[in-house]
Motif scaffolding. Structure first.
Motif, PDB file in Angstrom:
ATOM      1  N   THR A   1     -10.344  11.443 -10.825  1.00 46.22           N
ATOM      2  CA  THR A   1     -11.307  10.531 -10.267  1.00 46.22           C
ATOM      3  C   THR A   1     -11.199  10.854  -8.766  1.00 46.22           C
ATOM      4  N   GLN A   2     -10.070  10.858  -8.193  1.00 45.86           N
ATOM      5  CA  GLN A   2      -9.935  10.928  -6.732  1.00 45.86           C
ATOM      6  C   GLN A   2     -10.472  12.472  -6.284  1.00 45.86           C
ATOM      7  N   LEU A   3     -10.243  13.442  -7.174  1.00 44.93           N
ATOM      8  CA  LEU A   3     -10.577  14.574  -6.816  1.00 44.93           C
ATOM      9  C   LEU A   3     -12.132  14.671  -6.655  1.00 44.93           C
ATOM     10  N   ILE A   4     -12.810  14.042  -7.669  1.00 46.59           N
ATOM     11  CA  ILE A   4     -14.052  13.903  -7.740  1.00 46.59           C
ATOM     12  C   ILE A   4     -14.646  13.525  -6.424  1.00 46.59           C
ATOM     13  N   LEU A   5     -14.208  12.358  -5.914  1.00 46.79           N
ATOM     14  CA  LEU A   5     -14.539  11.673  -4.890  1.00 46.79           C
ATOM     15  C   LEU A   5     -14.327  12.618  -3.463  1.00 46.79           C
ATOM     16  N   PHE A   6     -13.047  13.043  -3.398  1.00 48.57           N
ATOM     17  CA  PHE A   6     -13.008  14.180  -2.368  1.00 48.57           C
ATOM     18  C   PHE A   6     -14.148  15.285  -2.411  1.00 48.57           C
TER      19      PHE A   6
ATOM     20  N   LEU B   1       0.820  -1.211   0.120  1.00 45.09           N
ATOM     21  CA  LEU B   1      -0.030  -0.081  -0.011  1.00 45.09           C
ATOM     22  C   LEU B   1       0.856   1.245   0.031  1.00 45.09           C
ATOM     23  N   LEU B   2       2.102   1.278   0.703  1.00 47.69           N
ATOM     24  CA  LEU B   2       2.891   2.304   0.632  1.00 47.69           C
ATOM     25  C   LEU B   2       4.343   1.920   0.989  1.00 47.69           C
ATOM     26  N   SER B   3       4.988   1.900  -0.375  1.00 50.60           N
ATOM     27  CA  SER B   3       6.274   1.433  -0.192  1.00 50.60           C
ATOM     28  C   SER B   3       7.150   2.652  -0.027  1.00 50.60           C
ATOM     29  N   PRO B   4       8.653   2.103   0.469  1.00 50.91           N
ATOM     30  CA  PRO B   4       9.360   3.379   0.701  1.00 50.91           C
ATOM     31  C   PRO B   4      10.014   3.797  -0.750  1.00 50.91           C
ATOM     32  N   LEU B   5      10.625   4.849  -0.737  1.00 49.59           N
ATOM     33  CA  LEU B   5      11.237   5.399  -1.909  1.00 49.59           C
ATOM     34  C   LEU B   5      12.468   4.619  -2.450  1.00 49.59           C
ATOM     35  N   THR B   6      13.385   4.494  -1.518  1.00 50.65           N
ATOM     36  CA  THR B   6      14.629   3.515  -1.280  1.00 50.65           C
ATOM     37  C   THR B   6      14.892   2.879   0.099  1.00 50.65           C
ATOM     38  N   ARG B   7      15.859   2.128   0.161  1.00 48.40           N
ATOM     39  CA  ARG B   7      16.464   1.927   1.312  1.00 48.40           C
ATOM     40  C   ARG B   7      17.686   1.917   1.274  1.00 48.40           C
ATOM     41  N   THR B   8      18.372   2.422   2.374  1.00 47.14           N
ATOM     42  CA  THR B   8      19.798   2.573   2.761  1.00 47.14           C
ATOM     43  C   THR B   8      20.667   1.170   2.606  1.00 47.14           C
ATOM     44  N   SER B   9      21.961   1.348   2.399  1.00 46.03           N
ATOM     45  CA  SER B   9      22.919  -0.016   2.163  1.00 46.03           C
ATOM     46  C   SER B   9      22.574  -0.857   3.471  1.00 46.03           C
TER      47      SER B   9
ATOM     48  N   LEU C   1      -8.735  -0.887   3.537  1.00 46.49           N
ATOM     49  CA  LEU C   1      -7.380  -0.636   2.964  1.00 46.49           C
ATOM     50  C   LEU C   1      -7.362  -1.110   1.558  1.00 46.49           C
ATOM     51  N   GLN C   2      -8.094  -2.181   1.558  1.00 45.48           N
ATOM     52  CA  GLN C   2      -8.391  -2.982   0.147  1.00 45.48           C
ATOM     53  C   GLN C   2      -9.005  -1.966  -0.876  1.00 45.48           C
ATOM     54  N   GLN C   3      -9.997  -1.146  -0.469  1.00 44.88           N
ATOM     55  CA  GLN C   3     -10.555   0.096  -1.249  1.00 44.88           C
ATOM     56  C   GLN C   3      -9.633   1.100  -1.311  1.00 44.88           C
ATOM     57  N   ILE C   4      -8.845   1.219  -0.671  1.00 52.24           N
ATOM     58  CA  ILE C   4      -7.932   2.448  -0.530  1.00 52.24           C
ATOM     59  C   ILE C   4      -6.898   2.249  -1.795  1.00 52.24           C
ATOM     60  N   GLN C   5      -6.464   1.105  -1.674  1.00 50.18           N
ATOM     61  CA  GLN C   5      -5.479   0.566  -2.594  1.00 50.18           C
ATOM     62  C   GLN C   5      -6.155   0.726  -4.137  1.00 50.18           C
ATOM     63  N   GLN C   6      -7.220   0.475  -4.258  1.00 47.66           N
ATOM     64  CA  GLN C   6      -8.026   0.561  -5.666  1.00 47.66           C
ATOM     65  C   GLN C   6      -8.049   2.118  -5.742  1.00 47.66           C
ATOM     66  N   LEU C   7      -8.540   2.781  -5.016  1.00 55.40           N
ATOM     67  CA  LEU C   7      -8.908   4.355  -5.267  1.00 55.40           C
ATOM     68  C   LEU C   7      -7.574   4.800  -5.516  1.00 55.40           C
TER      69      LEU C   7
ATOM     70  N   LEU D   1       0.784   8.591   1.640  1.00 59.64           N
ATOM     71  CA  LEU D   1       0.386   8.242   3.250  1.00 59.64           C
ATOM     72  C   LEU D   1      -0.806   9.144   3.578  1.00 59.64           C
ATOM     73  N   GLN D   2      -0.831  10.915   3.497  1.00 60.15           N
ATOM     74  CA  GLN D   2      -1.675  11.618   3.560  1.00 60.15           C
ATOM     75  C   GLN D   2      -3.126  11.041   3.060  1.00 60.15           C
ATOM     76  N   GLN D   3      -2.915  10.829   1.758  1.00 61.47           N
ATOM     77  CA  GLN D   3      -4.209  10.241   0.993  1.00 61.47           C
ATOM     78  C   GLN D   3      -4.705   9.247   1.783  1.00 61.47           C
ATOM     79  N   ILE D   4      -3.915   8.304   2.056  1.00 60.02           N
ATOM     80  CA  ILE D   4      -4.434   7.087   2.712  1.00 60.02           C
ATOM     81  C   ILE D   4      -5.316   7.386   3.867  1.00 60.02           C
TER      82      ILE D   4
END
Length: 248
Positions: A76-81, A28-36, A63-69, A50-53
């Motif tokens: 589409t998200q703006l219309i919903l908001f 649902l929310l993966s990091p941008l990158t990882r350190t060594s 959470l399943q619906q959020i993933q789809q949204l 994360l703010q949208q979630i």
């Protein structure tokens, strides 16, 4: 671009590090990158996601619906908001009316102020109008704008005693709907009471309109919630089934 480790993002957002790890686990929310060393780092896009979630969670989505949204286009998200924003504004207006009515009622009961008979019901009457307007846009599409406008005009002209009568009918209806298993006689009473209640709030009535509402009570979660909260879980379904069984 500023980057946050998981602890910093948790502090920034108020979400626990454990939750952020879980969001990463379910993609649902993966990091941008990882350190060594394998530590997660989050950038601006991840912060925005994360703010949208969290906003969607506040609105009651799973959470399943959020993933789809979140996979939908931004438009589409703006219309919903925007839809949710308008719904919350209407809810706020209803709450303010209820508070105002309660404040006046408490003062009246204490003898601090005087209320005439019209003032005793104006808040309840206005709340019904707001509820009607809330469904105006969607009803206009289904039933026609002229009919919807006629309904609102009809409500505005209603006298206070008409609203009292309608409230009494609704209370009788809810008492019957609390029964988990309904007899034929109870179903007949329910349909008759619901018809009377509708006739108080609409300038027209026909069986097709009544049956369409019965479908809406199952399709629209707002109607389900309204009846289920007042008469117990499954009340909306019992009402809909009664209407379809007897309104042939």
């Amino acid at each position: 671009m500023e980057k946050y480790n998981i602890k910093e993002l948790a502090t920034l957002s108020g979400v626990s590090s454990r939750t952020l790890r879980y969001y990463d686990q379910i993609k649902l929310l993966s990091p941008l990158t990882r350190t060594s060393a394998g530590y997660r780092l989050y950038g601006t896009k991840e912060v925005d996601r994360l703010q949208q979630i969290l906003v969607y969670k506040k609105l009651g989505f799973s959470l399943q619906q959020i993933q789809q949204l979140l996979d939908q286009p931004t438009t589409t998200q703006l219309i919903l908001f925007e839809q949710q924003y308008q719904a919350l504004k209407q809810m706020k207006q209803q709450i303010e009316l209820q508070l105002n009515t309660l404040e006046k009622t408490i003062a009246y009961q204490k003898g601090d102020v005087q209320m005439n008979d019209q003032e005793k019901f104006i808040g309840l009457k206005e709340e019904k109008l707001i509820q009607q307007q809330e469904y105006q846009a969607e009803s206009s599409t289904k039933y026609g704008e002229a009919i919807v406008n006629k309904t609102i005009e009809h409500l505005e002209k209603k006298a206070e005693h008409d609203f009292q009568t309608a409230e009494a009918i609704e209370q009788q209806l809810m008492v019957l709907l609390k029964n988990q298993v309904l007899s034929l006689d109870e179903q007949t009473q329910i349909v008759a009471l619901h018809k009377q209640w509708l006739q108080h709030y609409t300038p027209y009535y026909n069986k097709d309109y009544h049956r369409q509402l019965a479908d809406l009570y199952l399709e629209d979660e707002r109607f389900q919630k309204y009846y289920d909260q007042k008469a117990g879980e499954g009340a909306a379904k019992r009402l809909s089934e009664s209407i379809h069984s007897l309104l042939l």
